[in-house]
Design a protein around this motif. Structure first.
Motif, short mmCIF file in Angstrom:
data_model
loop_
_atom_site.label_atom_id
_atom_site.label_comp_id
_atom_site.label_asym_id
_atom_site.label_seq_id
_atom_site.Cartn_x
_atom_site.Cartn_y
_atom_site.Cartn_z
N LEU A 11 0.83 -1.21 0.00
CA LEU A 11 0.00 0.00 0.00
C LEU A 11 0.87 1.26 0.00
O LEU A 11 0.58 2.22 -0.71
CB LEU A 11 -0.93 0.01 1.22
CG LEU A 11 -2.11 -0.96 1.21
CD1 LEU A 11 -2.82 -0.92 2.56
CD2 LEU A 11 -3.11 -0.61 0.09
N ILE A 12 1.92 1.23 0.81
CA ILE A 12 2.82 2.39 0.85
C ILE A 12 3.50 2.58 -0.50
O ILE A 12 3.61 3.70 -1.01
CB ILE A 12 3.86 2.21 1.97
CG1 ILE A 12 3.17 2.22 3.34
CG2 ILE A 12 4.92 3.32 1.90
CD1 ILE A 12 4.10 1.88 4.48
N ARG A 13 3.94 1.49 -1.09
CA ARG A 13 4.61 1.57 -2.38
C ARG A 13 3.66 2.10 -3.46
O ARG A 13 4.06 2.87 -4.34
CB ARG A 13 5.13 0.19 -2.77
CG ARG A 13 6.06 0.19 -3.98
CD ARG A 13 6.64 -1.19 -4.22
NE ARG A 13 7.46 -1.62 -3.10
CZ ARG A 13 7.09 -2.58 -2.22
NH1 ARG A 13 5.92 -3.18 -2.36
NH2 ARG A 13 7.89 -2.91 -1.23
N ALA A 14 2.40 1.70 -3.38
CA ALA A 14 1.43 2.10 -4.41
C ALA A 14 0.94 3.53 -4.24
O ALA A 14 0.74 4.24 -5.24
CB ALA A 14 0.23 1.13 -4.39
N TRP A 15 0.76 3.97 -3.00
CA TRP A 15 0.06 5.24 -2.78
C TRP A 15 0.88 6.28 -2.02
O TRP A 15 0.52 7.45 -2.01
CB TRP A 15 -1.24 5.00 -2.02
CG TRP A 15 -2.14 4.01 -2.69
CD1 TRP A 15 -2.46 2.77 -2.25
CD2 TRP A 15 -2.82 4.18 -3.93
NE1 TRP A 15 -3.30 2.14 -3.13
CE2 TRP A 15 -3.54 2.98 -4.18
CE3 TRP A 15 -2.91 5.21 -4.87
CZ2 TRP A 15 -4.33 2.79 -5.30
CZ3 TRP A 15 -3.69 5.03 -6.00
CH2 TRP A 15 -4.38 3.84 -6.21
N GLY A 16 1.96 5.86 -1.36
CA GLY A 16 2.68 6.78 -0.50
C GLY A 16 3.98 7.31 -1.05
O GLY A 16 4.80 7.84 -0.30
N ALA A 17 4.17 7.20 -2.35
CA ALA A 17 5.45 7.58 -2.94
C ALA A 17 5.74 9.07 -2.80
O ALA A 17 6.90 9.49 -2.77
CB ALA A 17 5.50 7.18 -4.41
N ARG A 18 4.71 9.90 -2.74
CA ARG A 18 4.88 11.35 -2.69
C ARG A 18 4.96 11.90 -1.27
O ARG A 18 4.98 13.11 -1.07
CB ARG A 18 3.76 12.04 -3.46
CG ARG A 18 3.76 11.71 -4.95
CD ARG A 18 2.70 12.50 -5.68
NE ARG A 18 2.72 12.21 -7.13
CZ ARG A 18 1.90 12.78 -8.00
NH1 ARG A 18 1.00 13.67 -7.58
NH2 ARG A 18 1.97 12.46 -9.28
N CYS A 19 4.96 11.01 -0.29
CA CYS A 19 5.08 11.48 1.09
C CYS A 19 5.96 10.50 1.86
O CYS A 19 6.36 9.46 1.34
CB CYS A 19 3.70 11.61 1.76
SG CYS A 19 2.76 10.07 1.84
N GLU A 20 6.28 10.85 3.08
CA GLU A 20 7.08 9.99 3.94
C GLU A 20 6.15 9.35 4.97
O GLU A 20 5.48 10.05 5.73
CB GLU A 20 8.16 10.80 4.64
CG GLU A 20 9.17 11.43 3.69
CD GLU A 20 10.19 12.29 4.42
OE1 GLU A 20 10.83 11.77 5.37
OE2 GLU A 20 10.33 13.47 4.06
N VAL A 21 6.11 8.02 4.96
CA VAL A 21 5.19 7.29 5.82
C VAL A 21 5.97 6.63 6.96
O VAL A 21 6.90 5.86 6.72
CB VAL A 21 4.42 6.21 5.03
CG1 VAL A 21 3.48 5.45 5.96
CG2 VAL A 21 3.64 6.85 3.88
N THR A 22 5.58 6.95 8.17
CA THR A 22 6.16 6.33 9.36
C THR A 22 5.19 5.28 9.88
O THR A 22 4.02 5.58 10.12
CB THR A 22 6.42 7.37 10.47
OG1 THR A 22 7.39 8.31 10.02
CG2 THR A 22 6.91 6.70 11.75
N LEU A 23 5.66 4.05 10.03
CA LEU A 23 4.84 2.97 10.58
C LEU A 23 5.18 2.78 12.05
O LEU A 23 6.36 2.66 12.41
CB LEU A 23 5.11 1.67 9.83
CG LEU A 23 4.67 1.59 8.36
CD1 LEU A 23 5.20 0.32 7.73
CD2 LEU A 23 3.16 1.65 8.26
N HIS A 24 4.15 2.74 12.88
CA HIS A 24 4.38 2.47 14.31
C HIS A 24 3.44 1.36 14.75
O HIS A 24 2.22 1.50 14.69
CB HIS A 24 4.16 3.70 15.16
CG HIS A 24 4.23 3.43 16.63
ND1 HIS A 24 5.30 2.78 17.22
CD2 HIS A 24 3.33 3.66 17.65
CE1 HIS A 24 5.09 2.64 18.52
NE2 HIS A 24 3.91 3.17 18.79
N GLY A 25 4.02 0.26 15.19
CA GLY A 25 3.24 -0.86 15.70
C GLY A 25 3.12 -0.80 17.21
O GLY A 25 4.10 -0.98 17.92
N SER A 26 1.92 -0.54 17.69
CA SER A 26 1.68 -0.44 19.12
C SER A 26 1.30 -1.81 19.68
O SER A 26 0.36 -2.44 19.21
CB SER A 26 0.56 0.56 19.42
OG SER A 26 0.16 0.49 20.77
N VAL A 27 2.01 -2.22 20.70
CA VAL A 27 1.71 -3.49 21.35
C VAL A 27 0.50 -3.38 22.27
O VAL A 27 -0.32 -4.30 22.37
CB VAL A 27 2.93 -3.98 22.15
CG1 VAL A 27 2.60 -5.24 22.95
CG2 VAL A 27 4.11 -4.23 21.23
#
Length: 262
Positions: free
Chosen positions: A130-146
């Motif tokens: 999804l990030i590769r397809a739609w997030g190319a024009r922005c910087e996406v930070t992923l945070h996994g909350s336990v």
């Protein structure tokens, strides 16, 4: 006219946020809400074991309830098993829940977007695609909350929450780069909107919290648009818990959403 329900599924009570929006759009539909509380939290499962559980569980649910469609109101389950569920049950219509990266990328002004999810959703290839397809024009930070899904369940049951614990879980989503700051945070778990007010209160600065529940409900409405509606009877729709024994607080929660526990 059909009396078949729409099945809304989650690991706990988080999917009630999707059910709420679906009822707004489809007030004449019947629903059955299924919480896999016996398997909660999904973050503790090995992927293949959880996938096998979901395939077997949905087989039983489809046989029992014969739904018009199944809504997987859970990012973890959707990103892991949506494709295999469609393969195993090709005659059933499935609507999944995936991180709303596309709308976030379209709306951001700073170019800094964060995705607040469970660890399982963060590490899925589905999310990376999804990030590769739609997030190319922005910087996406992923945070996994336990802990955040559990905190949401705790808050729904007791009405109180340690706000410092909420802040600790969301703080990694707030990124500063020069004069730019994160301006959109994608809530990639249906439990998280229940804590939205606490998130806004404790956030380091204001952001747009992107809740996908309404978009999911719109997709469900499109999927079942060719099916007949029911007449409103005033009866509560059923809530099914895989443990078979939800506690009093959980019964109170689902009753507040117009559901009766079976």
């Amino acid at each position: 006219m059909t009396d078949a329900p729409i099945l809304v599924f989650d690991s706990g009570v988080g999917g009630l946020t999707v059910l709420r929006e679906a009822r707004v759009l489809m007030p004449d539909r019947r629903f059955v809400y299924v919480a896999d509380d016996a398997g909660f939290p999904y973050g503790n499962w090995e992927e293949e074991a959880l996938k096998d559980r979901l395939v077997a569980l949905f087989g039983a649910l489809i046989d029992t309830h014969a739904p018009l469609a199944c809504v997987i109101a859970c990012n973890t389950a959707s990103t892991l098993a949506l494709d295999v569920l469609r393969q195993n049950y090709p005659s059933m219509r499935f609507v999944g829940t995936v991180p709303a990266i596309k709308p976030a990328a379209e709306r951001t002004r700073s170019g800094l977007v964060s995705v607040l999810a469970t660890p399982g959703t963060v590490k899925r290839q589905y999310t990376q695609d999804l990030i590769r397809a739609w997030g190319a024009r922005c910087e996406v930070t992923l945070h996994g909350s336990v802990a955040l899904a559990g905190l949401a369940e705790q808050y729904m049951r007791g009405g109180f929450i340690d706000e410092s614990a909420v802040l600790a879980e969301i703080r990694p989503c707030f990124i500063e780069k020069g004069e730019r700051r994160t301006d959109i945070i994608v809530l990639a778990c249906t439990h998280y909107p229940f804590l939205a007010n606490r998130m806004r209160k404790t956030a380091p600065w204001p952001v747009d919290w992107l809740d996908p529940a309404e978009a999911i409900a719109r997709q469900v409405a499109r999927v079942v648009a060719d099916s007949g509606n029911r007449s409103m009877s005033g009866d509560f729709d059923p809530a099914v818990f895989t443990s078979g024994d939800p506690d009093h607080a959980t019964r109170r929660i689902v009753h507040g959403f117009g559901l009766r526990t079976e």
